[in-house]
Design a protein around this motif. Structure first.
Motif, PDB file in Angstrom:
ATOM      1  N   LYS A 142      -1.006  -6.959  -7.050  1.00  0.00           N
ATOM      2  CA  LYS A 142      -0.178  -6.021  -6.894  1.00  0.00           C
ATOM      3  C   LYS A 142       1.253  -6.040  -6.644  1.00  0.00           C
TER       4      LYS A 142
ATOM      5  N   PHE B  43      -6.517  -1.661  -5.126  1.00  0.00           N
ATOM      6  CA  PHE B  43      -7.114  -2.130  -4.015  1.00  0.00           C
ATOM      7  C   PHE B  43      -7.739  -3.390  -3.737  1.00  0.00           C
ATOM      8  N   LYS B  44      -7.818  -3.947  -5.269  1.00  0.00           N
ATOM      9  CA  LYS B  44      -9.497  -5.343  -5.140  1.00  0.00           C
ATOM     10  C   LYS B  44      -7.984  -5.723  -5.389  1.00  0.00           C
TER      11      LYS B  44
ATOM     12  N   GLU C 176     -20.904  -8.758  -4.295  1.00  0.00           N
ATOM     13  CA  GLU C 176     -20.700  -8.828  -2.649  1.00  0.00           C
ATOM     14  C   GLU C 176     -21.275  -7.648  -2.488  1.00  0.00           C
TER      15      GLU C 176
ATOM     16  N   PRO D 115      -7.070   2.870  -7.834  1.00  0.00           N
ATOM     17  CA  PRO D 115      -8.476   2.563  -7.011  1.00  0.00           C
ATOM     18  C   PRO D 115      -8.596   1.354  -7.203  1.00  0.00           C
ATOM     19  N   LYS D 116      -8.446   0.613  -8.700  1.00  0.00           N
ATOM     20  CA  LYS D 116      -8.618  -1.099  -8.596  1.00  0.00           C
ATOM     21  C   LYS D 116      -7.269  -1.769  -8.103  1.00  0.00           C
TER      22      LYS D 116
ATOM     23  N   MET E 123      -6.426   0.183   1.898  1.00  0.00           N
ATOM     24  CA  MET E 123      -7.566   1.160   1.583  1.00  0.00           C
ATOM     25  C   MET E 123      -8.466   1.769   3.195  1.00  0.00           C
TER      26      MET E 123
ATOM     27  N   THR F 113       0.758  -1.345  -0.752  1.00  0.00           N
ATOM     28  CA  THR F 113       0.316  -0.209   0.097  1.00  0.00           C
ATOM     29  C   THR F 113       0.736   0.730  -0.163  1.00  0.00           C
TER      30      THR F 113
ATOM     31  N   LEU G  51     -15.339  -6.227  -0.206  1.00  0.00           N
ATOM     32  CA  LEU G  51     -14.208  -6.338  -1.514  1.00  0.00           C
ATOM     33  C   LEU G  51     -12.797  -6.282  -1.229  1.00  0.00           C
ATOM     34  N   ASN G  52     -12.254  -6.781   0.518  1.00  0.00           N
ATOM     35  CA  ASN G  52     -11.132  -7.283   0.646  1.00  0.00           C
ATOM     36  C   ASN G  52      -9.464  -5.673  -0.199  1.00  0.00           C
ATOM     37  N   LEU G  53     -10.779  -4.443   0.442  1.00  0.00           N
ATOM     38  CA  LEU G  53      -9.745  -3.597  -0.344  1.00  0.00           C
ATOM     39  C   LEU G  53      -8.582  -3.304   1.074  1.00  0.00           C
ATOM     40  N   ASP G  54      -7.530  -4.707   0.824  1.00  0.00           N
ATOM     41  CA  ASP G  54      -6.718  -4.125   1.921  1.00  0.00           C
ATOM     42  C   ASP G  54      -6.416  -2.930   1.079  1.00  0.00           C
TER      43      ASP G  54
ATOM     44  N   VAL H  78     -12.025 -14.432  -8.553  1.00  0.00           N
ATOM     45  CA  VAL H  78     -11.514 -13.525  -9.902  1.00  0.00           C
ATOM     46  C   VAL H  78      -9.802 -13.859  -9.799  1.00  0.00           C
TER      47      VAL H  78
ATOM     48  N   LEU I  38     -13.757   4.827  -7.415  1.00  0.00           N
ATOM     49  CA  LEU I  38     -13.850   3.325  -7.437  1.00  0.00           C
ATOM     50  C   LEU I  38     -12.762   2.171  -7.486  1.00  0.00           C
TER      51      LEU I  38
ATOM     52  N   ARG J 228       1.056   3.874  -2.745  1.00  0.00           N
ATOM     53  CA  ARG J 228       0.910   5.469  -2.636  1.00  0.00           C
ATOM     54  C   ARG J 228       1.742   5.919  -2.951  1.00  0.00           C
TER      55      ARG J 228
ATOM     56  N   ALA K  23     -15.090 -11.223  -5.499  1.00  0.00           N
ATOM     57  CA  ALA K  23     -13.925 -10.646  -5.231  1.00  0.00           C
ATOM     58  C   ALA K  23     -12.978 -11.154  -5.723  1.00  0.00           C
TER      59      ALA K  23
ATOM     60  N   ILE L 168     -19.037  -8.223 -10.614  1.00  0.00           N
ATOM     61  CA  ILE L 168     -18.424  -8.600  -9.851  1.00  0.00           C
ATOM     62  C   ILE L 168     -19.200  -8.462  -8.203  1.00  0.00           C
ATOM     63  N   ASP L 169     -17.856  -7.561  -7.790  1.00  0.00           N
ATOM     64  CA  ASP L 169     -18.251  -6.567  -6.585  1.00  0.00           C
ATOM     65  C   ASP L 169     -19.840  -6.149  -6.344  1.00  0.00           C
TER      66      ASP L 169
END
Lengths: 164, 86
Positions: A34, A27-28, B47, A24-25, B21, A13, B16-19, A88, B38, A17, A85, B43-44
């Motif tokens: 990553k 973070f998914k 969720e 923002p994708k 964020m 992360t 959404l496992n937005l690790d 995928v 975002l 930054r 989520a 798919i989301d």
């Protein structure tokens, strides 16, 4: 050829930054994606015409563990509600797709799962990718991601002339 | 409403496992889907539908309805406030 790596356990992360900040994708993504995304950013961030569609750059990623870290998370989610989520990212080639989408690279895109780090085999496959008439450069990465905090990475930006 | 918006941001990040964020990364009125916001996708939606049902007892009729409800966190919060069963 340019080479970069990300130390095992580094804050992805914080790197996002520092190097990107407006995608923002990110973070998914699972940890493997990553890593691939960030390694690529570190290699090409200062290239001119950064986001112009091109077909002359290939993406070849290699690993031993594939996307096992995310597979485990997905398996855990099945105890309750299987997470779409997470689902995928249960393919090890998603990372090469994420890299290609971000950078608008429409060339060869491949992900290989090897039994172990095999330098000779990796570079033989890279050389093969340059056999077509289109490919002029390639993003090559070894990313072995055992968990969200343990990995070994090395990525290279390879020009066709490096392979002659 | 502000508390509900913040609560929803935390639940969206978790679901959404937005690790990595934080709620501060999500603007109240920013679109949740598409490149402008975002970056969520179809798919989301699944969720988020589960999130509403599990946490607020709201059952959406179809994923298509989610397009309206999930425009932004602020729109979501408004819908939850008006329709929550728990």
């Amino acid at each position: 050829m340019k080479q970069v790596s990300i130390p095992s356990g580094a804050s992805l992360t914080a790197l996002y930054r520092e190097w990107v900040g407006d995608y923002p994708k990110f973070f998914k993504m699972d940890t493997l994606s990553k890593l691939g995304f960030l390694l690529t950013e570190m290699l090409v961030h200062d290239e001119p015409d950064r986001f112009t569609f091109r077909e002359d750059r290939a993406v070849l990623v290699f690993s031993r563990e594939g996307c096992i870290a995310n597979d485990r998370h997905y398996a855990e989610s099945m105890q309750d509600f299987p997470s779409p989520a997470l689902f995928v990212y249960t393919l090890p080639n998603i990372v090469s797709g994420e890299i290609s989408i971000r950078n608008k690279w429409g060339g060869e895109s491949s992900a290989f799962v090897l039994e172990s780090y095999d330098e000779a085999r990796i570079w033989a496959l890279v050389r093969q990718a340059f056999q077509d008439k289109c490919t002029q450069s390639a993003l090559v990465a070894w990313m072995d991601c055992k968990s969200d905090t343990e990995w070994v990475t090395n990525a290279w930006l390879v020009d066709k002339t490096d392979m002659l | 409403m502000e508390n509900l918006i913040n609560e929803l941001k935390l639940k969206v990040i978790d679901a959404l496992n937005l690790d990595g964020m934080t709620p501060e990364d999500i603007e109240d009125n920013a679109p949740l889907f598409g490149d402008e916001g975002l970056g969520l996708d179809s798919i989301d939606v699944l969720e988020l539908i589960v999130l509403l049902e599990k946490n607020y007892g709201i059952r959406l009729a179809s994923p298509a309805q989610g397009k309206e409800v999930f425009q932004s966190v602020a729109v979501m919060a408004d819908y939850v406030a008006k329709n929550r069963a728990k």
